[in-house]
Design a protein around this motif. Structure first.
Motif, PDB file in Angstrom:
ATOM      1  N   ASP A   1      43.809  29.239  50.272  1.00  0.00           N
ATOM      2  CA  ASP A   1      44.527  27.966  50.354  1.00  0.00           C
ATOM      3  C   ASP A   1      43.768  26.997  49.469  1.00  0.00           C
ATOM      4  OD1 ASP A   1      45.601  25.478  50.981  1.00  0.00           O
ATOM      5  OD2 ASP A   1      45.875  25.980  53.082  1.00  0.00           O
ATOM      6  N   ASN A   2      44.228  26.831  48.242  1.00  0.00           N
ATOM      7  CA  ASN A   2      43.520  25.999  47.272  1.00  0.00           C
ATOM      8  C   ASN A   2      43.492  24.530  47.690  1.00  0.00           C
ATOM      9  OD1 ASN A   2      42.884  28.193  45.677  1.00  0.00           O
ATOM     10  ND2 ASN A   2      44.618  27.887  44.284  1.00  0.00           N
ATOM     11  N   ALA A   3      44.499  24.095  48.419  1.00  0.00           N
ATOM     12  CA  ALA A   3      44.535  22.704  48.865  1.00  0.00           C
ATOM     13  C   ALA A   3      43.440  22.407  49.884  1.00  0.00           C
ATOM     14  CB  ALA A   3      45.904  22.391  49.470  1.00  0.00           C
ATOM     15  N   LYS A   4      43.023  23.434  50.625  1.00  0.00           N
ATOM     16  CA  LYS A   4      42.000  23.257  51.664  1.00  0.00           C
ATOM     17  C   LYS A   4      40.653  23.866  51.278  1.00  0.00           C
ATOM     18  CE  LYS A   4      45.345  23.228  55.455  1.00  0.00           C
ATOM     19  NZ  LYS A   4      45.771  23.880  56.732  1.00  0.00           N
ATOM     20  N   ASN A   5      40.556  24.407  50.078  1.00  0.00           N
ATOM     21  CA  ASN A   5      39.318  25.068  49.632  1.00  0.00           C
ATOM     22  C   ASN A   5      38.893  26.167  50.600  1.00  0.00           C
ATOM     23  OD1 ASN A   5      39.385  23.208  47.593  1.00  0.00           O
ATOM     24  ND2 ASN A   5      37.299  22.454  47.870  1.00  0.00           N
ATOM     25  N   LEU A   6      39.846  26.977  51.013  1.00  0.00           N
ATOM     26  CA  LEU A   6      39.582  28.044  51.966  1.00  0.00           C
ATOM     27  C   LEU A   6      40.080  29.379  51.446  1.00  0.00           C
ATOM     28  CD1 LEU A   6      40.581  26.333  55.325  1.00  0.00           C
ATOM     29  CD2 LEU A   6      38.284  27.053  54.687  1.00  0.00           C
ATOM     30  N   MET A   7      39.359  30.422  51.789  1.00  0.00           N
ATOM     31  CA  MET A   7      39.785  31.784  51.520  1.00  0.00           C
ATOM     32  C   MET A   7      39.709  32.565  52.829  1.00  0.00           C
ATOM     33  SD  MET A   7      38.212  34.710  48.989  1.00  0.00           S
ATOM     34  CE  MET A   7      36.631  34.761  49.820  1.00  0.00           C
ATOM     35  N   TYR A   8      40.597  33.545  52.966  1.00  0.00           N
ATOM     36  CA  TYR A   8      40.674  34.298  54.211  1.00  0.00           C
ATOM     37  C   TYR A   8      40.637  35.803  53.945  1.00  0.00           C
ATOM     38  CZ  TYR A   8      42.587  29.802  55.700  1.00  0.00           C
ATOM     39  OH  TYR A   8      42.781  28.462  55.942  1.00  0.00           O
TER      40      TYR A   8
ATOM     41  N   GLU B   1      24.211  49.654  50.064  1.00  0.00           N
ATOM     42  CA  GLU B   1      24.360  48.613  49.066  1.00  0.00           C
ATOM     43  C   GLU B   1      25.588  47.758  49.372  1.00  0.00           C
ATOM     44  OE1 GLU B   1      22.278  50.850  45.250  1.00  0.00           O
ATOM     45  OE2 GLU B   1      24.389  50.295  45.182  1.00  0.00           O
ATOM     46  N   ARG B   2      25.554  46.567  48.834  1.00  0.00           N
ATOM     47  CA  ARG B   2      26.700  45.678  48.985  1.00  0.00           C
ATOM     48  C   ARG B   2      27.885  46.255  48.224  1.00  0.00           C
ATOM     49  NH1 ARG B   2      25.474  39.350  48.770  1.00  0.00           N
ATOM     50  NH2 ARG B   2      23.885  40.210  50.141  1.00  0.00           N
ATOM     51  N   GLU B   3      29.043  46.266  48.867  1.00  0.00           N
ATOM     52  CA  GLU B   3      30.208  46.878  48.248  1.00  0.00           C
ATOM     53  C   GLU B   3      31.403  45.928  48.250  1.00  0.00           C
ATOM     54  OE1 GLU B   3      31.503  50.360  50.321  1.00  0.00           O
ATOM     55  OE2 GLU B   3      32.086  49.273  52.138  1.00  0.00           O
ATOM     56  N   PHE B   4      32.230  46.113  47.265  1.00  0.00           N
ATOM     57  CA  PHE B   4      33.443  45.316  47.089  1.00  0.00           C
ATOM     58  C   PHE B   4      34.457  45.612  48.184  1.00  0.00           C
ATOM     59  CE2 PHE B   4      36.805  43.199  44.938  1.00  0.00           C
ATOM     60  CZ  PHE B   4      37.921  44.021  45.010  1.00  0.00           C
ATOM     61  N   VAL B   5      35.097  44.575  48.681  1.00  0.00           N
ATOM     62  CA  VAL B   5      36.164  44.730  49.667  1.00  0.00           C
ATOM     63  C   VAL B   5      37.506  44.288  49.076  1.00  0.00           C
ATOM     64  CG1 VAL B   5      37.045  44.015  51.919  1.00  0.00           C
ATOM     65  CG2 VAL B   5      34.583  44.402  51.598  1.00  0.00           C
ATOM     66  N   ALA B   6      37.564  43.060  48.589  1.00  0.00           N
ATOM     67  CA  ALA B   6      38.815  42.527  48.056  1.00  0.00           C
ATOM     68  C   ALA B   6      38.525  41.315  47.190  1.00  0.00           C
ATOM     69  CB  ALA B   6      39.767  42.144  49.197  1.00  0.00           C
ATOM     70  N   SER B   7      39.445  41.016  46.290  1.00  0.00           N
ATOM     71  CA  SER B   7      39.304  39.825  45.463  1.00  0.00           C
ATOM     72  C   SER B   7      40.674  39.210  45.232  1.00  0.00           C
ATOM     73  CB  SER B   7      38.639  40.149  44.126  1.00  0.00           C
ATOM     74  OG  SER B   7      39.462  40.977  43.342  1.00  0.00           O
ATOM     75  N   ILE B   8      40.660  37.948  44.830  1.00  0.00           N
ATOM     76  CA  ILE B   8      41.901  37.226  44.594  1.00  0.00           C
ATOM     77  C   ILE B   8      41.698  36.265  43.439  1.00  0.00           C
ATOM     78  CG2 ILE B   8      41.317  35.453  46.316  1.00  0.00           C
ATOM     79  CD1 ILE B   8      44.354  35.427  47.020  1.00  0.00           C
ATOM     80  N   MET B   9      42.712  36.211  42.559  1.00  0.00           N
ATOM     81  CA  MET B   9      42.637  35.353  41.386  1.00  0.00           C
ATOM     82  C   MET B   9      42.758  33.886  41.783  1.00  0.00           C
ATOM     83  SD  MET B   9      42.054  36.284  38.307  1.00  0.00           S
ATOM     84  CE  MET B   9      43.009  35.198  37.262  1.00  0.00           C
ATOM     85  N   ARG B  10      42.496  33.011  40.844  1.00  0.00           N
ATOM     86  CA  ARG B  10      42.534  31.570  41.086  1.00  0.00           C
ATOM     87  C   ARG B  10      43.877  31.122  41.653  1.00  0.00           C
ATOM     88  NH1 ARG B  10      39.753  32.019  36.139  1.00  0.00           N
ATOM     89  NH2 ARG B  10      41.689  31.852  34.948  1.00  0.00           N
ATOM     90  N   SER B  11      44.944  31.640  41.091  1.00  0.00           N
ATOM     91  CA  SER B  11      46.276  31.226  41.527  1.00  0.00           C
ATOM     92  C   SER B  11      46.703  31.894  42.809  1.00  0.00           C
ATOM     93  CB  SER B  11      47.293  31.550  40.436  1.00  0.00           C
ATOM     94  OG  SER B  11      47.383  32.942  40.275  1.00  0.00           O
ATOM     95  N   GLY B  12      45.990  32.933  43.212  1.00  0.00           N
ATOM     96  CA  GLY B  12      46.387  33.695  44.380  1.00  0.00           C
ATOM     97  C   GLY B  12      47.420  34.765  44.075  1.00  0.00           C
ATOM     98  N   GLY B  13      47.833  34.843  42.807  1.00  0.00           N
ATOM     99  CA  GLY B  13      48.889  35.769  42.456  1.00  0.00           C
ATOM    100  C   GLY B  13      48.440  37.197  42.233  1.00  0.00           C
TER     101      GLY B  13
END
Length: 122
Positions: free
Chosen positions: A73-80, A44-56
């Motif tokens: 990077d909210n300015a670039k609409n990217l998540m890593y 099954e699909r499993e959770f790895v990691a998450s990050i809030m809107r602010s990144g905090g």
């Protein structure tokens, strides 16, 4: 409807590193909590990691804690997702997901990418 596109998957030897990226088309990206999930063959699909809107605020599955870092990077609409010391059991298709709240369950996310495959050889 936000469009999410993952990239950065590939084949790596055990102990190696990879950096996954998730590009979000929606200008309201900053309002979304973001997450990475993975799905290995037959599992099954499993959770790895998450990050809030602010990144905090970040959250990690125990299986990857200490080896993985999620960022955005909210300015670039990217998540890593930076992954180090990869293990064969990390082999899976990795998906990025977005929604209003930071959760651990796939059903809580309504925006998904198509996935990027990560293969870790022993």
């Amino acid at each position: 409807q936000a469009q999410l596109v993952e990239s950065g998957g590939g084949v790596v030897q055990a102990g190696g590193s990879l950096r996954l990226s998730c590009a979000v088309s929606e200008d309201t990206f900053v309002w979304f909590a973001m997450a990475w999930f993975r799905q290995a063959p037959g599992k099954e699909r499993e959770f790895v990691a998450s990050i809030m809107r602010s990144g905090g605020s970040t959250d990690y599955a125990d299986s990857v804690k200490g080896r993985v870092t999620i960022s955005r990077d909210n300015a670039k609409n990217l998540m890593y997702l930076n992954m180090n010391n990869l293990k064969p059991e990390d082999t899976a298709v990795y998906y990025c997901a977005a929604d209003r709240l930071q959760r651990r369950y796939p059903a809580d996310y309504h925006h998904w990418g198509q996935g990027t495959r990560v293969t870790v050889s022993s």
